[in-house]
Design an enzyme around this catalytic site. Structure first.
Site, PDB file in Angstrom:
ATOM      1  N   GLU A  94       1.232  -1.496  -0.244  1.00 12.74           N
ATOM      2  CA  GLU A  94       0.008   0.235   0.102  1.00 12.74           C
ATOM      3  C   GLU A  94       0.274   1.500   0.023  1.00 12.74           C
ATOM      4  O   GLU A  94       1.894   1.104   0.386  1.00 12.74           O
ATOM      5  CB  GLU A  94      -1.034  -0.100   1.048  1.00 12.74           C
ATOM      6  CG  GLU A  94      -2.344   1.237   1.191  1.00 12.74           C
ATOM      7  CD  GLU A  94      -2.858   1.020   2.512  1.00 12.74           C
ATOM      8  OE1 GLU A  94      -3.658   1.334   2.644  1.00 12.74           O
ATOM      9  OE2 GLU A  94      -2.588  -0.161   3.409  1.00 12.74           O
ATOM     10  N   GLY A 122       3.847  -1.320  11.616  1.00 16.35           N
ATOM     11  CA  GLY A 122       2.525  -1.274  11.351  1.00 16.35           C
ATOM     12  C   GLY A 122       2.175  -2.832  11.531  1.00 16.35           C
ATOM     13  O   GLY A 122       2.484  -3.901  12.125  1.00 16.35           O
ATOM     14  N   ALA A 123       0.993  -2.698  10.825  1.00 17.03           N
ATOM     15  CA  ALA A 123       0.467  -4.017   9.935  1.00 17.03           C
ATOM     16  C   ALA A 123      -0.430  -4.256   8.319  1.00 17.03           C
ATOM     17  O   ALA A 123      -0.411  -2.656   8.595  1.00 17.03           O
ATOM     18  CB  ALA A 123      -0.781  -4.379  11.502  1.00 17.03           C
ATOM     19  N   GLU A 164      -3.252  -5.402   5.838  1.00 20.25           N
ATOM     20  CA  GLU A 164      -4.428  -6.089   5.661  1.00 20.25           C
ATOM     21  C   GLU A 164      -4.789  -7.012   4.508  1.00 20.25           C
ATOM     22  O   GLU A 164      -5.260  -7.394   3.515  1.00 20.25           O
ATOM     23  CB  GLU A 164      -5.183  -5.312   5.954  1.00 20.25           C
ATOM     24  CG  GLU A 164      -6.048  -4.550   4.721  1.00 20.25           C
ATOM     25  CD  GLU A 164      -5.359  -2.930   5.005  1.00 20.25           C
ATOM     26  OE1 GLU A 164      -6.252  -2.331   4.116  1.00 20.25           O
ATOM     27  OE2 GLU A 164      -4.406  -2.402   5.997  1.00 20.25           O
ATOM     28  N   ASN A 165      -3.660  -7.681   4.411  1.00 25.65           N
ATOM     29  CA  ASN A 165      -3.540  -9.147   2.943  1.00 25.65           C
ATOM     30  C   ASN A 165      -4.844  -9.815   2.969  1.00 25.65           C
ATOM     31  O   ASN A 165      -4.596 -10.328   4.388  1.00 25.65           O
ATOM     32  CB  ASN A 165      -1.422  -9.032   2.586  1.00 25.65           C
ATOM     33  CG  ASN A 165      -0.743  -8.538   3.508  1.00 25.65           C
ATOM     34  OD1 ASN A 165      -0.699  -7.639   2.680  1.00 25.65           O
ATOM     35  ND2 ASN A 165       0.259  -8.506   4.164  1.00 25.65           N
ATOM     36  N   HIS A 203      -8.033  -4.785  13.596  1.00 27.02           N
ATOM     37  CA  HIS A 203      -8.468  -4.510  13.122  1.00 27.02           C
ATOM     38  C   HIS A 203      -8.180  -4.612  11.255  1.00 27.02           C
ATOM     39  O   HIS A 203      -8.736  -3.979  10.400  1.00 27.02           O
ATOM     40  CB  HIS A 203      -7.593  -3.114  13.562  1.00 27.02           C
ATOM     41  CG  HIS A 203      -7.257  -1.752  12.334  1.00 27.02           C
ATOM     42  ND1 HIS A 203      -7.940  -0.524  12.281  1.00 27.02           N
ATOM     43  CD2 HIS A 203      -6.569  -1.789  10.691  1.00 27.02           C
ATOM     44  CE1 HIS A 203      -6.562   0.746  10.953  1.00 27.02           C
ATOM     45  NE2 HIS A 203      -6.889  -1.082  10.548  1.00 27.02           N
ATOM     46  N   GLU A 204      -6.752  -5.770  11.095  1.00 21.91           N
ATOM     47  CA  GLU A 204      -6.641  -5.759  10.111  1.00 21.91           C
ATOM     48  C   GLU A 204      -7.175  -6.993   9.658  1.00 21.91           C
ATOM     49  O   GLU A 204      -8.152  -6.944   8.663  1.00 21.91           O
ATOM     50  CB  GLU A 204      -4.787  -5.886  10.436  1.00 21.91           C
ATOM     51  CG  GLU A 204      -4.048  -5.440  10.484  1.00 21.91           C
ATOM     52  CD  GLU A 204      -3.790  -4.431  10.163  1.00 21.91           C
ATOM     53  OE1 GLU A 204      -4.198  -4.257   8.354  1.00 21.91           O
ATOM     54  OE2 GLU A 204      -3.693  -3.007  10.937  1.00 21.91           O
ATOM     55  N   HIS A 263     -10.263  -5.093   7.981  1.00 20.60           N
ATOM     56  CA  HIS A 263     -10.366  -5.259   6.575  1.00 20.60           C
ATOM     57  C   HIS A 263      -9.983  -5.696   5.694  1.00 20.60           C
ATOM     58  O   HIS A 263     -10.837  -6.147   4.366  1.00 20.60           O
ATOM     59  CB  HIS A 263      -8.845  -5.028   6.685  1.00 20.60           C
ATOM     60  CG  HIS A 263      -8.639  -3.274   6.944  1.00 20.60           C
ATOM     61  ND1 HIS A 263      -8.667  -2.154   6.195  1.00 20.60           N
ATOM     62  CD2 HIS A 263      -7.610  -2.849   7.819  1.00 20.60           C
ATOM     63  CE1 HIS A 263      -8.891  -0.706   6.974  1.00 20.60           C
ATOM     64  NE2 HIS A 263      -7.429  -1.330   7.506  1.00 20.60           N
ATOM     65  N   GLU A 321      -9.884   3.099   6.915  1.00 24.75           N
ATOM     66  CA  GLU A 321      -9.215   2.922   7.922  1.00 24.75           C
ATOM     67  C   GLU A 321      -9.903   3.313   9.276  1.00 24.75           C
ATOM     68  O   GLU A 321      -9.993   2.586  10.106  1.00 24.75           O
ATOM     69  CB  GLU A 321      -7.801   3.700   8.033  1.00 24.75           C
ATOM     70  CG  GLU A 321      -6.821   3.748   6.989  1.00 24.75           C
ATOM     71  CD  GLU A 321      -6.217   1.802   7.195  1.00 24.75           C
ATOM     72  OE1 GLU A 321      -6.219   1.393   8.409  1.00 24.75           O
ATOM     73  OE2 GLU A 321      -6.270   1.728   6.555  1.00 24.75           O
TER      74      GLU A 321
END
Length: 820
Positions: free
Chosen positions: A134, A272-273, A275-276, A306-307, A310, A329
């Protein structure tokens, strides 16, 4: 690090170009062959991307995105002129109805986290590779049409060293020895569903793996080998929260997660992370190296959920263009908190959100960097311009207010209709608003405009029998639905005797409240607004906020006290006394660490110097008491390690740190700050601590001392060598660097900071933003403030400009408070 387009940098796709290309093309599939074997001992990533696509106007022209060394390219079997490749764009002319593009690429820039990062674990020399794409980094790894609304299935074939595990969006097929004579093994992954280019992934390395069957899903956890003990310690919690989240979202969204396998990969130096689809990547600083505190466990759950949110809002249904990134987000953050409060042990999650995150959103929304939640994004380079507390925290709070406005049941029905209608497609905000409006029977157009297209925070003031609203732009306040809590003293507690619902439409609303010792505006924290009650209630709040009956009401009171300080309406000593008063009795794991952190910030950064020592000592005494409460020992000891001042404090920490390496590092930093000689103990701890990041923690300890050499070493690690991993460790080293009471030593470094920021090389988004945000100076004089404003108006990227403006605003407020 310049805002101007570098002539050597790849073009940034404009919205107009994306719309034109989306109207022209439909992508049928990506077949991507990746060779990772050059990364075992070198820097080279290689790929061959086969793109099958249709053109709606045969004969037309477009371009494919590709950044790196292109070895070859063919379109429908005909070689393309590689000399035409210009700044990441390879022209495609004379397109047919059906097309096949094949591009071979080498990428040697694998050490700066621009789409990919190759890391070597210093403890065992093992190599790990992660990708994060991203907003438009896929083009650095394979040729593609790198925009969110050209979704397509992706099939990966990956050649990797023999002892590596390769992870992608789903379970691999059979793994076989490579047949090309170069050694290693070949991993083949089946087609993904139709996905945007930025949510696919290839991660690889000799990972430690833990798998569990939970419910209908096969869950996987992965980390580097040196972190195996901490992942195994936390695996049960991770599996539980993942199972709870998949069940909750599947039921509430009306669409179960549609594949069996769901992996989470913890990787070095990510900060961070991401969302794949089916294979979320987290920075491994999310795994605490010592026994997790309640706050550690909360944030792990928050990141996981959170992820996961997504997977539906972002992957299954994807924004058409980057101007809806805020929604992507904010929705995931709102959904994560909703899930935690509804389906996990973290039932006070909304209190944590207010105490730990929403307050930062208020600060940013009242700074010169304030902007509407929804903004135009002209090109991808500006997609992350507003990747900030207004996007995440105010956006989440506004979504919560929308839920209050239409009702949770109607909102949930709207979400279910939205996901059902748009699965595997692209949408805009209007599609979501339409679905929620139809489900609730409300016209949300005006509500959407007034909440999303205006900057700044409304103020709601209780004046007699009216709630009066004002807006910083001079217009009418936004519509607010909220509650006013009325509390009466009962012994040593304040008991809620009434909760009065109020809907503010226009600038005032009539309210009828019972007689009470304290009225709390926005009790329950349903809306996003600065609030004030009557003078008697404000005095009672500052004196007795800790006597309120639940974590959320106490968090609302703390937020009000903080706002009084932030706006210069209450002295820092008064607010510090209020917060310490809350902490003297606080026993909620949901808020105690956030309250401790907020109080420490007030003490170190806002108090006049003459008050610092006495209040710091009082805070340390409160931390001792917290450490004696059930379930809060580690939280209290961490706070004590940051504020210890007396020998009895040190004696407590001496015993506790002997069995907790994380606490030992924190304690050594405090002693170094106080002028103690600690280098021998640093060396002993380096030998004892198995954490691969222990040398970075030693840099932080040395940085805490009022010593030029320690400061210089930390500075070099942060800015010159860029050797401090992004995320929590960057924040730790930076916090140790900027210590109160060292102004004479640190002011020249504050000036130098602005030179470093303007000359930072381009690198991965997460790492750069992490560094700028965490390392901003916390002390200044008038010259530093002027430099901050001047640099903010110079040619720096938009996200950095916003951080500079916010930082200067915060520093000026701190200086006024210290001088009061």
């Amino acid at each position: 690090m310049s805002e101007q387009q570098d002539p050597q940098e790849p073009h940034s796709l404009t919205r107009a170009e994306a719309e034109e290309r989306a109207a022209l093309l439909a992508v049928d599939r990506y077949d991507i062959e990746v060779d990772l074997r050059g990364l075992l001992a070198g820097e080279r990533w290689s790929s061959v991307s086969t793109v099958t696509f249709r053109c709606h106007r045969p004969g037309a022209s477009t371009f494919v995105d590709v950044v790196g060394e292109v070895r070859s390219a063919t379109l429908n079997g005909e070689p393309l002129d590689l000399a035409a490749l210009e700044r990441g764009r390879l022209p495609l002319t004379g397109l047919a109805d059906q097309n096949v593009l094949v591009v071979a690429l080498d990428q040697d820039n694998t050490g700066e986290a621009q789409g990919i990062l190759r890391t070597v674990d210093a403890t065992d020399d093992l190599v790990y590779v992660w990708t994060s794409l991203e907003p438009d980094e896929a083009r650095r790894l394979w040729a593609c049409f790198d925009q969110p609304d050209l979704k397509a299935p992706h099939a990966f074939t990956v050649h990797a060293p023999a002892d590596w595990t390769v992870l992608s969006c789903s379970a691999p097929g059979p793994v076989a020895d490579a047949t090309d004579g170069a050694g290693g093994r070949t991993w083949a992954f089946p087609d993904t569903p139709p996905l945007s280019t930025y949510v696919v992934v290839v991660n690889a390395g000799p990972f430690h793996e833990i798998r569990k069957r939970r419910g209908d899903h096969d869950l996987g956890l992965y980390c580097r080998q040196s972190l195996r003990p901490v992942l195994e310690r936390d695996a049960a919690d991770l599996f539980t929260i993942t199972e709870q989240g998949l069940a909750f979202f599947g039921e509430r969204f009306g669409t179960p997660f549609p594949q069996e396998r769901y992996d989470q990969v913890f990787v070095p130096n990510m900060g961070g992370a991401m969302e794949n689809w089916g294979s979320v990547t987290h920075g491994d600083d999310l795994l605490p190296r010592s026994e997790p505190t309640p706050d550690d466990r909360y944030w792990t759950a928050a990141f996981v959920l959170h992820e996961m949110a997504h997977m539906w809002f972002g992957d299954l249904v994807t924004m058409r263009w980057w101007d809806d990134l805020w929604l992507n987000e904010a929705f995931a953050s709102w959904a994560a908190t909703w899930a935690m409060a509804s389906a996990t042990e973290h039932t006070d999650a909304w209190a944590t959100f207010l105490a730990a995150e929403k307050l930062a959103g208020y600060d940013e929304d009242m700074s010169p960097a304030a902007h509407p939640i929804r903004t135009e994004v002209a090109d991808v380079a500006h997609a992350m311009a507003n990747f900030d507390g207004i996007t995440y925290y105010k956006g989440q709070a506004v979504l919560r207010q929308l839920v209050e406005y239409v009702g949770e049941e109607a909102f949930t029905r709207g979400l279910q209709a939205y996901f059902a209608e748009h699965a595997w497609g692209n949408t805009t905000l209007a599609d979501l608003v339409r679905a929620v409006g139809e489900a609730s029977g409300r016209d949300l157009e005006d509500w959407t405009v007034t909440w999303l297209d205006r900057a700044g925070t409304d103020t709601l003031v209780l004046q007699g029998d009216q709630l009066v609203g004002t807006s910083p732009d001079g217009g009418l306040p936004r519509p607010h639905r909220l509650a006013i809590g009325s509390f009466r003293r009962d012994g040593d507690r304040l008991e809620r005797i009434a909760s009065t619902s109020v809907e503010l439409v226009g600038d005032r609303a009539q309210v009828t409240l019972p007689d009470a010792d304290l009225h709390l505006v926005n009790d329950g924290d349903q809306t996003f607004a600065a609030t004030r009650a009557d003078e008697a209630s404000t005095r009672a709040l500052l004196a007795s906020a800790g006597d309120l009956p639940d974590a959320l009401s106490r968090a609302v009171a703390v937020a009000t006290a903080w706002d009084l300080l932030f706006k210069g309406e209450a002295p820092a000593r008064t607010v510090a006394d209020c917060l310490i008063g809350v902490l003297e009795h606080e026993d909620s794991p949901a808020v105690v660490e956030s309250f401790l952190g907020r109080t420490q910030s007030v003490v170190e950064r806002w108090l006049p110097t003459a008050d610092l020592a006495a209040v710091q000592e009082r805070l340390a005494d409160v931390a001792v008491g917290i450490a004696q409460r059930a379930g809060l020992r580690s939280a209290g000891l961490r706070a004590l390690a940051a504020s210890a001042t007396r020998e009895d404090h040190f004696a407590i920490l001496d015993g506790a740190a002997a069995e907790n390496t994380d606490l030992a590092w924190r304690y050594l930093a405090r002693r170094a700050e106080l002028g103690h000689a600690v280098e021998d103990e640093v060396q002993r701890l380096l030998k004892h601590d198995p954490d691969p990041e222990a040398p970075i923690r030693a840099i932080g300890v040395r940085a805490a001392a009022a010593d030029e050499a320690g400061k210089a070493a930390a500075w070099a690690a942060l800015f010159t060598e860029r050797s401090v991993p992004a995320g929590g460790l960057t924040a730790e080293v930076a916090t140790r660097f900027w210590r109160p009471g060292q102004e004479e030593l640190l002011l020249p470094w504050a000036h130098r900071w602005f030179d470093e920021i303007t000359s930072l090389p381009r690198g991965g988004l997460l790492g750069t933003m992490s560094l700028v945000r965490a390392s901003y100076p916390t002390l200044a004089d008038d010259d530093v403030l002027e430099r901050a404003r001047s640099v903010a108006e110079s040619d720096v990227p938009a996200p950095v400009r916003a951080m500079l403006l916010m930082g200067a605003d915060r520093l000026s407020r701190m200086l006024r408070a210290r001088a009061a």
